[in-house]
Design a protein around this motif. Structure first.
Motif, PDB file in Angstrom:
ATOM      1  N   TYR A 360     -94.763  69.381  -9.390  1.00 28.75           N
ATOM      2  CA  TYR A 360     -95.660  69.479 -11.509  1.00 28.75           C
ATOM      3  C   TYR A 360     -94.066  70.042 -11.902  1.00 28.75           C
ATOM      4  O   TYR A 360     -94.016  69.057 -13.198  1.00 28.75           O
ATOM      5  N   TRP A 361     -93.459  70.727 -11.568  1.00 31.09           N
ATOM      6  CA  TRP A 361     -92.371  71.644 -12.499  1.00 31.09           C
ATOM      7  C   TRP A 361     -91.145  70.441 -12.661  1.00 31.09           C
ATOM      8  O   TRP A 361     -90.213  70.788 -13.560  1.00 31.09           O
ATOM      9  N   PHE A 362     -91.225  69.891 -11.437  1.00 34.10           N
ATOM     10  CA  PHE A 362     -90.153  68.435 -12.183  1.00 34.10           C
ATOM     11  C   PHE A 362     -90.888  68.112 -13.230  1.00 34.10           C
ATOM     12  O   PHE A 362     -89.774  67.223 -14.034  1.00 34.10           O
ATOM     13  N   THR A 363     -92.354  67.515 -13.374  1.00 36.96           N
ATOM     14  CA  THR A 363     -93.029  66.930 -14.073  1.00 36.96           C
ATOM     15  C   THR A 363     -92.046  67.810 -15.194  1.00 36.96           C
ATOM     16  O   THR A 363     -92.236  67.493 -16.440  1.00 36.96           O
ATOM     17  N   VAL A 364     -92.490  68.981 -15.486  1.00 40.05           N
ATOM     18  CA  VAL A 364     -92.346  70.155 -16.580  1.00 40.05           C
ATOM     19  C   VAL A 364     -90.830  69.918 -17.149  1.00 40.05           C
ATOM     20  O   VAL A 364     -91.089  69.858 -18.618  1.00 40.05           O
ATOM     21  N   ALA A 365     -90.139  69.475 -16.108  1.00 39.61           N
ATOM     22  CA  ALA A 365     -88.605  69.789 -16.712  1.00 39.61           C
ATOM     23  C   ALA A 365     -88.347  68.281 -17.250  1.00 39.61           C
ATOM     24  O   ALA A 365     -87.283  68.058 -18.142  1.00 39.61           O
ATOM     25  N   PHE A 366     -88.944  67.031 -16.987  1.00 39.86           N
ATOM     26  CA  PHE A 366     -88.773  65.415 -17.401  1.00 39.86           C
ATOM     27  C   PHE A 366     -89.251  65.081 -18.228  1.00 39.86           C
ATOM     28  O   PHE A 366     -89.300  63.834 -18.206  1.00 39.86           O
ATOM     29  N   ILE A 367     -90.777  65.414 -18.485  1.00 39.00           N
ATOM     30  CA  ILE A 367     -91.588  65.238 -19.497  1.00 39.00           C
ATOM     31  C   ILE A 367     -91.236  64.771 -20.752  1.00 39.00           C
ATOM     32  O   ILE A 367     -91.389  63.634 -21.085  1.00 39.00           O
ATOM     33  N   ASP A 368     -90.205  65.633 -20.935  1.00 35.85           N
ATOM     34  CA  ASP A 368     -89.948  65.320 -22.831  1.00 35.85           C
ATOM     35  C   ASP A 368     -88.604  64.656 -22.398  1.00 35.85           C
ATOM     36  O   ASP A 368     -88.080  64.124 -23.807  1.00 35.85           O
ATOM     37  N   ILE A 369     -88.310  64.357 -21.819  1.00 36.62           N
ATOM     38  CA  ILE A 369     -86.412  63.316 -21.697  1.00 36.62           C
ATOM     39  C   ILE A 369     -87.139  62.096 -20.892  1.00 36.62           C
ATOM     40  O   ILE A 369     -86.607  60.779 -21.957  1.00 36.62           O
ATOM     41  N   ILE A 370     -88.457  61.678 -19.636  1.00 35.86           N
ATOM     42  CA  ILE A 370     -87.645  60.415 -19.655  1.00 35.86           C
ATOM     43  C   ILE A 370     -89.607  60.051 -20.080  1.00 35.86           C
ATOM     44  O   ILE A 370     -89.809  58.761 -20.165  1.00 35.86           O
ATOM     45  N   GLY A 371     -90.361  60.916 -20.700  1.00 37.40           N
ATOM     46  CA  GLY A 371     -91.369  60.106 -21.193  1.00 37.40           C
ATOM     47  C   GLY A 371     -92.753  60.539 -20.240  1.00 37.40           C
ATOM     48  O   GLY A 371     -92.443  60.009 -18.986  1.00 37.40           O
ATOM     49  N   ARG A 372     -93.794  60.064 -21.259  1.00 36.46           N
ATOM     50  CA  ARG A 372     -95.236  60.159 -19.990  1.00 36.46           C
ATOM     51  C   ARG A 372     -94.851  59.193 -19.457  1.00 36.46           C
ATOM     52  O   ARG A 372     -95.557  58.820 -18.246  1.00 36.46           O
ATOM     53  N   PHE A 373     -95.292  57.800 -20.178  1.00 36.13           N
ATOM     54  CA  PHE A 373     -95.145  56.562 -19.532  1.00 36.13           C
ATOM     55  C   PHE A 373     -94.437  56.428 -17.772  1.00 36.13           C
ATOM     56  O   PHE A 373     -94.600  56.199 -16.947  1.00 36.13           O
ATOM     57  N   ALA A 374     -92.906  56.608 -18.789  1.00 37.04           N
ATOM     58  CA  ALA A 374     -92.443  56.332 -16.867  1.00 37.04           C
ATOM     59  C   ALA A 374     -92.742  57.299 -15.815  1.00 37.04           C
ATOM     60  O   ALA A 374     -92.855  57.125 -14.600  1.00 37.04           O
ATOM     61  N   ILE A 375     -92.929  58.517 -16.171  1.00 39.25           N
ATOM     62  CA  ILE A 375     -93.298  59.453 -15.171  1.00 39.25           C
ATOM     63  C   ILE A 375     -94.793  58.595 -14.194  1.00 39.25           C
ATOM     64  O   ILE A 375     -94.660  59.081 -13.334  1.00 39.25           O
ATOM     65  N   GLN A 376     -95.740  58.746 -14.943  1.00 35.86           N
ATOM     66  CA  GLN A 376     -97.124  58.356 -14.464  1.00 35.86           C
ATOM     67  C   GLN A 376     -96.556  56.799 -13.754  1.00 35.86           C
ATOM     68  O   GLN A 376     -97.845  56.874 -12.792  1.00 35.86           O
ATOM     69  N   LEU A 377     -96.181  55.750 -14.502  1.00 35.04           N
ATOM     70  CA  LEU A 377     -95.822  54.455 -13.435  1.00 35.04           C
ATOM     71  C   LEU A 377     -95.490  54.722 -12.532  1.00 35.04           C
ATOM     72  O   LEU A 377     -95.081  54.549 -11.170  1.00 35.04           O
ATOM     73  N   MET A 378     -94.323  55.587 -12.399  1.00 34.82           N
ATOM     74  CA  MET A 378     -93.254  55.832 -11.273  1.00 34.82           C
ATOM     75  C   MET A 378     -94.290  56.636 -10.345  1.00 34.82           C
ATOM     76  O   MET A 378     -93.710  56.001  -9.179  1.00 34.82           O
ATOM     77  N   GLY A 379     -94.910  58.030 -10.666  1.00 29.78           N
ATOM     78  CA  GLY A 379     -95.546  58.180  -9.275  1.00 29.78           C
ATOM     79  C   GLY A 379     -96.897  57.407  -8.825  1.00 29.78           C
ATOM     80  O   GLY A 379     -97.017  57.564  -7.617  1.00 29.78           O
TER      81      GLY A 379
END
Length: 532
Positions: A360-379
């Motif tokens: 969860y907190w990795f998402t908080v840290a990176f969501i405004d840096i690498i974006g929602r799309f990239a995090i969701q696809l990677m996950g």
């Protein structure tokens, strides 16, 4: 007004991060802390409920909940949550976020307490009342999803909005962990005070009468964090975006946000009328114009949440069964009732501590840096990889020497669920729809997720049973086995990766830019893959 931005909304978009933002995260986040505690604590006590209320004299194994009762106890809160997400999501757009926000919390407090009180002495009455109150508990929890996400998105600035919404959702991880820790403490205290032999030594004595208090206390404590934040929820002002764009009172919105942001803003009294008269803003939720502008977006947010929750809730609710299957939790007959609660709670807490919370907190840290799309696809990608890595050589993982490896791989699927779609599916629907539909569309997307949770919760009970009918749990028909169930979940995660391409990137954009509320032509802002 086309292409223009109300000053009060622009001030919100560019506001520096202030103490009020963190206050809002805590107030909204404690609701999600409670949601997670209440939804997942039931998986800690279902085996205890089976021992207490469904004991069979002379049986080689402790009593277990019959399949229909187990499905109801595990899944009824999801039914309530789905209904609550749709109802309170719609109500939040009709009455305002603030007016509805306190209702959901009070419902959660009352029903948490009532769940633990469950009336009657016999199994039928206890299970019936437990299911009744857990349905209404879920109804209140359901309202928290669209309201908390919408409120946080409408308060936040555009630079850190993703992190703020994700931080609210990340409180779920602490709620899951708190449920496990509290169950460990209660089980240890009762075991010290009321020691008893293992089931295989003395079946009757292995479940002390006081064990009935254990599950009740664990369920009822869920009311505390919700009750603690009720007063502060009532004190929150309505969001400026609702007041200005939906209620059409720009003067009140400016006044509210001047206090919240501690800045002076000029009042714009005419703009609200202009907003209400714009043709671009006249279409309804079930109109062709909404379908043209946001139909694929809603399909994307709903389908990815649906697919994610099939896998996520199957894993989370039934991890005790998986750990038992690989031998990480000893066989039930070798423990007494309270020891079993302790072992299940310890396993859940370790998974939460090592993978769920960090994810969860990795998402908080990176969501405004690498974006929602990239995090969701990677996950979704890594969830697919690790699920297949667990399933294909499943027999290898069941050997005693390889159990720790299984737990690590299993933990990584949780990590990438949370540093991935479990967080982003919550964030994105709160950002990409118009203000007057925002809570409703988030509620629809979240309800699709809970439909997936029910597929996981009900389906996995049966699917994970052994194909050999002599090895199934009492009352269950043969299933496809844990290995094939994990393969199926891997396919579900792969489909989630495909449907992610329907979801637009909202990093760094204002809510009005994403929803195109100021765009009279309704332009063709349909690109779903972010351009860096």
């Amino acid at each position: 007004m086309a292409g223009d931005q109300l000053q009060v909304l622009n001030a919100l978009d560019v506001a520096k991060t202030q103490w009020y933002h963190f206050t809002a995260i805590i107030i909204a986040g404690m609701g999600f802390f409670t949601d997670a505690y209440d939804l997942f604590c039931i998986s800690l006590v279902t085996k205890l409920l089976g021992r207490i209320y469904y004991h069979v004299d002379g049986a080689k194994k402790p009593g277990t909940l019959p399949p229909n009762v187990s499905a109801a106890v595990n899944g009824v809160a999801f039914c309530g949550t789905l209904a609550g997400q749709l109802f309170f999501g719609w109500l939040g757009d009709k009455m305002g976020r603030k007016k509805v926000y306190g209702m959901t919390l009070m419902l959660m407090v009352i029903c948490s307490i009532a769940s633990g009180l469950s009336f009657g002495q016999d199994a039928k009455s206890v299970m019936a009342t437990l299911c009744f109150f857990r349905f209404w508990l879920g109804f209140g929890i359901g309202g928290d999803y669209p309201l908390s996400a919408t409120i946080m998105s409408e308060y936040a600035n555009k630079k850190t909005r993703g992190a703020f919404i994700a931080a609210v959702f990340a409180m779920q991880g602490f709620g899951i962990m708190a449920g496990g820790i509290f169950a460990i403490i209660i089980a240890a205290a009762f075991e010290a005070r009321f020691p008893s032999p293992a089931y295989e030594i003395d079946a009757i004595a292995s479940t002390v009468p006081q064990a009935d208090y254990v599950w009740r206390i664990i369920l009822m404590v869920g009311a505390l964090p919700a009750a603690m934040t009720y007063y502060w929820r009532l004190k929150m002002p309505e969001t400026a975006r609702y007041t200005a764009l939906v209620a059409k009172d720009v003067k009140q919105a400016t006044s509210d946000m001047s206090k919240v942001l501690q800045v002076e803003m000029e009042t714009q009294q005419v703009k609200g009328e202009e907003v209400s008269q714009e043709k671009a803003n006249a279409f309804g939720l079930f109109s062709a114009e909404f379908l043209r502008r946001h139909g694929l977006h809603l399909l994307g947010t709903a389908s990815t949440w649906f697919l994610l929750d099939i896998a996520f809730y199957s894993q989370n609710l039934f991890q005790k069964d998986i750990f038992s299957a690989i031998g990480w939790i000893p066989p039930s007959p070798t423990m007494n009732a309270i020891q079993e609660v302790f072992r299940i709670a310890r396993a859940q807490t370790l998974i939460a501590l090592c993978s769920t919370v960090p994810g969860y907190w990795f998402t908080v840290a990176f969501i405004d840096i690498i974006g929602r799309f990239a995090i969701q696809l990677m996950g979704f990608f890594f969830m697919t990889v690790f699920m297949f890595a667990l399933a294909i050589p499943y027999n290898h993982w069941t050997h005693k020497d390889n159990r720790i490896g299984f737990v690590i791989m299993y933990s990584l699927t949780f990590f990438f669920a949370n540093f991935g779609p479990n967080a982003t599916t919550f964030v994105v629907p709160a950002e990409i729809f118009p203000a007057r539909f925002r809570s409703t569309c988030h509620g629809i997307s979240a309800a699709a997720g809970k439909l997936g949770a029910m597929v996981g919760a009900f389906g996995f009970l049966y699917l994970a049973q052994s194909p050999d009918k002599t090895k199934t749990d009492a009352g269950y028909p043969p299933g496809i086995g844990v290995r094939n169930s994990l393969l199926l979940l891997g396919v579900v995660n792969f489909l989630g990766m495909i449907f992610t391409f329907l979801v637009p990137e909202s990093k760094g954009k204002s809510l009005e830019e994403m929803s195109r509320e100021n765009d009279e032509s309704g332009g063709s802002n349909t690109k779903t893959v972010p351009v860096v």
